[in-house]
Design an enzyme around this catalytic site. Structure first.
Site, PDB file in Angstrom:
ATOM      1  N   SER A  85       0.792  -1.236   0.000  1.00 21.24           N
ATOM      2  CA  SER A  85       0.000   0.000   0.000  1.00 21.24           C
ATOM      3  C   SER A  85       0.819   1.278   0.000  1.00 21.24           C
ATOM      4  O   SER A  85       0.237   2.369  -0.095  1.00 21.24           O
ATOM      5  CB  SER A  85      -0.957   0.001   1.198  1.00 21.24           C
ATOM      6  N   LYS A 223       3.272   6.723   5.097  1.00 20.73           N
ATOM      7  CA  LYS A 223       2.321   5.750   4.538  1.00 20.73           C
ATOM      8  C   LYS A 223       2.836   4.363   4.873  1.00 20.73           C
ATOM      9  O   LYS A 223       4.040   4.095   4.772  1.00 20.73           O
ATOM     10  CB  LYS A 223       2.195   5.894   3.013  1.00 20.73           C
ATOM     11  N   THR A 224       1.936   3.515   5.268  1.00 22.73           N
ATOM     12  CA  THR A 224       2.294   2.135   5.594  1.00 22.73           C
ATOM     13  C   THR A 224       1.950   1.203   4.438  1.00 22.73           C
ATOM     14  O   THR A 224       1.236   1.575   3.505  1.00 22.73           O
ATOM     15  CB  THR A 224       1.544   1.661   6.850  1.00 22.73           C
TER      16      THR A 224
END
Length: 286
Positions: A85, A223-224
């Site tokens: 992601s 963001k992970t």
């Protein structure tokens, strides 16, 4: 006064004409980061954070003020794996650039399919979808962008191995597309300084939705990502930057584990924040 169009449709002819300069810029920046990695400070003391969680992984930090880079586990730091992601960063940039995302408040209706993540099972704005990392939302964005346009932009920014083969709505999850932590580090730096070949508005919007913590001591943007590689290892990412005293530091954490049931969401953030704390962050003193 004529109102400025904040997200016009892509001009393919213009992009093609300017593609070579963009490619040269991308190659230069990524080459710069790679060359700098040869002079990086190796910090093996950070191994304890991965060992305590019984995982493998790497961590890198770029101090923009001095240009110095700190790395733990250089081997993994230069090894490409699926972005999972974290690709939503680029998907968002392309979406805004091409007009498929109008702004952070653009809603995509829930399709009614119940999924394991409750936060996904409703109508979502782009900002909400980014923060809860909604796969269905950004799969729909990818379908609207289309393969040819997606490929054009992935090539233009030299994103990892640039392989978007497979379904257009899942190539970032199927281990065809791969990127290394050091390449992610270069991408974060370029995004922060508006050095990507996208509208400044698009880059600012993505930076805005990446901001997760904002207080008087620091700003933390990231963001992970979570996925599984070809050997079914769990892959966890945290990519972003931290700002203190008007200085910015870029970081990338990669976590790898053969345990399919690992609580990766917790592990990747504990490692990232634990390392940043040890390096002196979160006090407003860096």
């Amino acid at each position: 006064m004529k109102k400025k169009n904040r997200s016009p449709l892509i001009n393919i002819d213009s992009v093609i004409m300017n593609k070579i300069p963009f490619l040269l810029l991308s190659v230069f920046v990524f080459s710069f980061v790679s060359c700098t990695l040869n002079k990086a400070k190796i910090n093996n003391d950070l191994k304890k954070y991965f060992d305590s969680a019984h995982v493998d992984g790497s961590f890198s930090l770029l101090d923009n003020r001095s240009g110095s880079i700190t790395v733990y586990n250089m081997k993994l730091d230069t090894q490409r794996v699926l972005p999972a992601s974290t690709f939503k960063i680029v998907n968002s940039l392309i979406g805004v650039q091409t007009g498929k995302i109008t702004d952070e408040n653009m809603v995509i209706k829930w399709d009614g399919v119940e999924r394991q993540v409750p936060e996904w099972n409703k109508d979502l704005t782009m900002k909400e979808a980014f923060r809860v990392s909604s796969v269905p939302y950004f799969q729909e964005i990818a379908r609207r962008i289309g393969r040819d346009t997606m490929k054009l932009w992935v090539d233009s920014i030299q994103y990892g191995n640039k392989d978007i083969s497979g379904p257009i709505d899942s190539f970032w999850l199927n281990s065809h597309l791969k990127i290394s932590p050091d390449e992610q580090l270069g991408l974060m730096s370029k995004l922060y300084f508006d050095q990507l070949p996208f509208q400044k508005y698009a880059q600012q919007m993505v930076r805005d939705v990446m901001l997760m913590e904002d207080n008087t001591l620091y700003k933390l943007s990231y963001k992970t990502g979570l996925g599984f590689d070809e050997k079914n290892n769990a892959i966890g990412w945290v990519v972003g930057w931290i700002e203190e005293n008007r200085h910015v530091y870029f970081f990338v954490t990669l976590v790898k584990s053969p345990d399919k049931n690992i609580d990766m969401k917790t592990v990747r953030m504990n490692i990232t924040k634990g390392i940043l704390k040890e390096l002196g962050f979160f006090k407003g003193e860096m």
